[in-house]
Design a protein around this motif. Structure first.
Motif, PDB file in Angstrom:
ATOM      1  N   GLU A 175      -5.635   9.684  -3.392  1.00 46.11           N
ATOM      2  CA  GLU A 175      -5.441  11.133  -3.502  1.00 46.11           C
ATOM      3  C   GLU A 175      -4.433  11.459  -4.608  1.00 46.11           C
ATOM      4  O   GLU A 175      -4.627  12.405  -5.375  1.00 46.11           O
ATOM      5  N   GLY A 176      -3.361  10.677  -4.669  1.00 47.16           N
ATOM      6  CA  GLY A 176      -2.356  10.900  -5.714  1.00 47.16           C
ATOM      7  C   GLY A 176      -2.934  10.726  -7.104  1.00 47.16           C
ATOM      8  O   GLY A 176      -2.686  11.538  -8.001  1.00 47.16           O
ATOM      9  N   PHE A 177      -3.735   9.682  -7.288  1.00 50.63           N
ATOM     10  CA  PHE A 177      -4.375   9.460  -8.586  1.00 50.63           C
ATOM     11  C   PHE A 177      -5.283  10.636  -8.961  1.00 50.63           C
ATOM     12  O   PHE A 177      -5.357  11.032 -10.122  1.00 50.63           O
ATOM     13  N   SER A 178      -5.975  11.193  -7.965  1.00 48.64           N
ATOM     14  CA  SER A 178      -6.927  12.283  -8.238  1.00 48.64           C
ATOM     15  C   SER A 178      -6.232  13.552  -8.708  1.00 48.64           C
ATOM     16  O   SER A 178      -6.877  14.444  -9.273  1.00 48.64           O
ATOM     17  N   ARG A 179      -4.917  13.646  -8.487  1.00 46.58           N
ATOM     18  CA  ARG A 179      -4.161  14.835  -8.922  1.00 46.58           C
ATOM     19  C   ARG A 179      -3.527  14.657 -10.297  1.00 46.58           C
ATOM     20  O   ARG A 179      -2.831  15.548 -10.781  1.00 46.58           O
ATOM     21  N   THR A 180      -3.727  13.502 -10.935  1.00 44.51           N
ATOM     22  CA  THR A 180      -3.165  13.283 -12.267  1.00 44.51           C
ATOM     23  C   THR A 180      -3.990  14.020 -13.331  1.00 44.51           C
ATOM     24  O   THR A 180      -5.156  14.340 -13.102  1.00 44.51           O
ATOM     25  N   ASN A 181      -3.365  14.279 -14.458  1.00 44.93           N
ATOM     26  CA  ASN A 181      -4.052  14.986 -15.536  1.00 44.93           C
ATOM     27  C   ASN A 181      -5.206  14.157 -16.106  1.00 44.93           C
ATOM     28  O   ASN A 181      -5.110  12.938 -16.207  1.00 44.93           O
ATOM     29  N   ARG A 182      -6.264  14.820 -16.465  1.00 48.19           N
ATOM     30  CA  ARG A 182      -7.453  14.206 -17.067  1.00 48.19           C
ATOM     31  C   ARG A 182      -8.042  13.093 -16.201  1.00 48.19           C
ATOM     32  O   ARG A 182      -8.579  12.116 -16.701  1.00 48.19           O
ATOM     33  N   PHE A 183      -7.916  13.272 -14.885  1.00 48.61           N
ATOM     34  CA  PHE A 183      -8.440  12.258 -13.964  1.00 48.61           C
ATOM     35  C   PHE A 183      -9.952  12.099 -14.114  1.00 48.61           C
ATOM     36  O   PHE A 183     -10.468  10.977 -14.088  1.00 48.61           O
ATOM     37  N   SER A 184     -10.667  13.211 -14.260  1.00 45.60           N
ATOM     38  CA  SER A 184     -12.132  13.140 -14.369  1.00 45.60           C
ATOM     39  C   SER A 184     -12.557  12.313 -15.582  1.00 45.60           C
ATOM     40  O   SER A 184     -13.589  11.624 -15.546  1.00 45.60           O
ATOM     41  N   LEU A 185     -11.732  12.337 -16.644  1.00 45.97           N
ATOM     42  CA  LEU A 185     -12.039  11.547 -17.833  1.00 45.97           C
ATOM     43  C   LEU A 185     -11.885  10.056 -17.528  1.00 45.97           C
ATOM     44  O   LEU A 185     -12.682   9.229 -17.974  1.00 45.97           O
ATOM     45  N   SER A 186     -10.859   9.714 -16.745  1.00 43.85           N
ATOM     46  CA  SER A 186     -10.651   8.319 -16.356  1.00 43.85           C
ATOM     47  C   SER A 186     -11.825   7.817 -15.523  1.00 43.85           C
ATOM     48  O   SER A 186     -12.262   6.668 -15.671  1.00 43.85           O
ATOM     49  N   VAL A 187     -12.363   8.693 -14.660  1.00 40.69           N
ATOM     50  CA  VAL A 187     -13.510   8.323 -13.831  1.00 40.69           C
ATOM     51  C   VAL A 187     -14.728   8.038 -14.707  1.00 40.69           C
ATOM     52  O   VAL A 187     -15.476   7.088 -14.479  1.00 40.69           O
ATOM     53  N   GLN A 188     -14.919   8.864 -15.727  1.00 39.65           N
ATOM     54  CA  GLN A 188     -16.077   8.701 -16.613  1.00 39.65           C
ATOM     55  C   GLN A 188     -16.046   7.371 -17.362  1.00 39.65           C
ATOM     56  O   GLN A 188     -17.086   6.825 -17.716  1.00 39.65           O
ATOM     57  N   PHE A 189     -14.863   6.834 -17.607  1.00 39.12           N
ATOM     58  CA  PHE A 189     -14.736   5.600 -18.372  1.00 39.12           C
ATOM     59  C   PHE A 189     -14.809   4.350 -17.499  1.00 39.12           C
ATOM     60  O   PHE A 189     -14.650   3.247 -18.004  1.00 39.12           O
TER      61      PHE A 189
END
Length: 219
Positions: free
Chosen positions: A168-182
């Motif tokens: 949950e903490g990681f999901s609140r970091t900036n540009r998290f969706s970009l990290s998921v895409q990679f």
């Protein structure tokens, strides 16, 4: 016919200084540009680390013939010094066993790269969800999120709630969706396996469902 005496007043020293300055600036540009290319090739984890590599581009390793200036005192009692060295080594080993909490992503990556898989898991658990979120608030560097998911697969039943809080903490970091895409396919598989384990926490099913969506998993 008059003869110009401009050459007599030409400042060759000034010209030499300007030429040296231009050469120095050109060398600095090439050196820093090479460092930038190396940093990109190494896939550094954060912009801070990128800047550190560029900043240190002027440093050179010591050559075999280089000498270190300075005086070194000879210990008056070599046996006593040897005992002290053994004590210092033990103290050092004890300090290394304690978790050193990083203050930013650059410090984290330096520690992370030294650790084995099982130690990486304990490193994350001991730092804890709140501090991890603060460390990576600016962003989770490319590649690290996948590493975290693979490591967190080592979770025990007793620590599932801690891992849930970390995710949950990681999901609140900036540009998290970009990290998921990679994330790679292997990392996405690890993510799916991890969430299947976390689903044992039935009392937090709503939180888990929301997180699955954020991590790009569709159930």
């Amino acid at each position: 016919m008059s003869v110009s005496h401009d050459d007599d007043h030409f400042d060759f020293n000034k010209l030499e200084r300007e030429l040296k300055a231009a050469v120095t600036a050109d060398e600095k540009y090439n050196r820093e540009n090479d460092a930038k290319l190396r940093a990109v090739h190494q896939k550094v984890a954060s912009y801070d680390e990128f800047k550190e590599i560029v900043k240190a581009s002027h440093l050179k390793p010591l050559e075999k013939g280089d000498k270190i200036e300075g005086k070194f005192a000879q210990p008056w009692n070599m046996h006593a010094d040897k005992k002290k060295h053994v004590t210092d080594s033990k103290d050092s080993e004890t300090n290394e066993e304690k978790t050193r909490v990083p203050q930013n992503s650059l410090e984290f990556v330096r520690e992370w790269r030294k650790l084995s898989l099982d130690k990486k898991y304990h490193f994350l658990i001991e730092i804890g969800p709140e501090k991890l979120e603060n460390i990576f608030k600016p962003e989770i560097g490319f590649g690290l999120l996948g590493d975290f998911l693979l490591v967190l697969l080592e979770v025990s039943q007793e620590e599932l709630h801690i891992v849930l809080n970390i995710l949950e903490g990681f999901s609140r970091t900036n540009r998290f969706s970009l990290s998921v895409q990679f994330m790679s396919s292997k990392e996405k598989e690890a993510c799916e396996k991890l969430f299947k384990r976390i689903e044992d926490l039935n009392e937090w099913s709503d939180r888990i469902t929301s997180l699955r969506s954020l991590y790009g998993l569709i159930k």
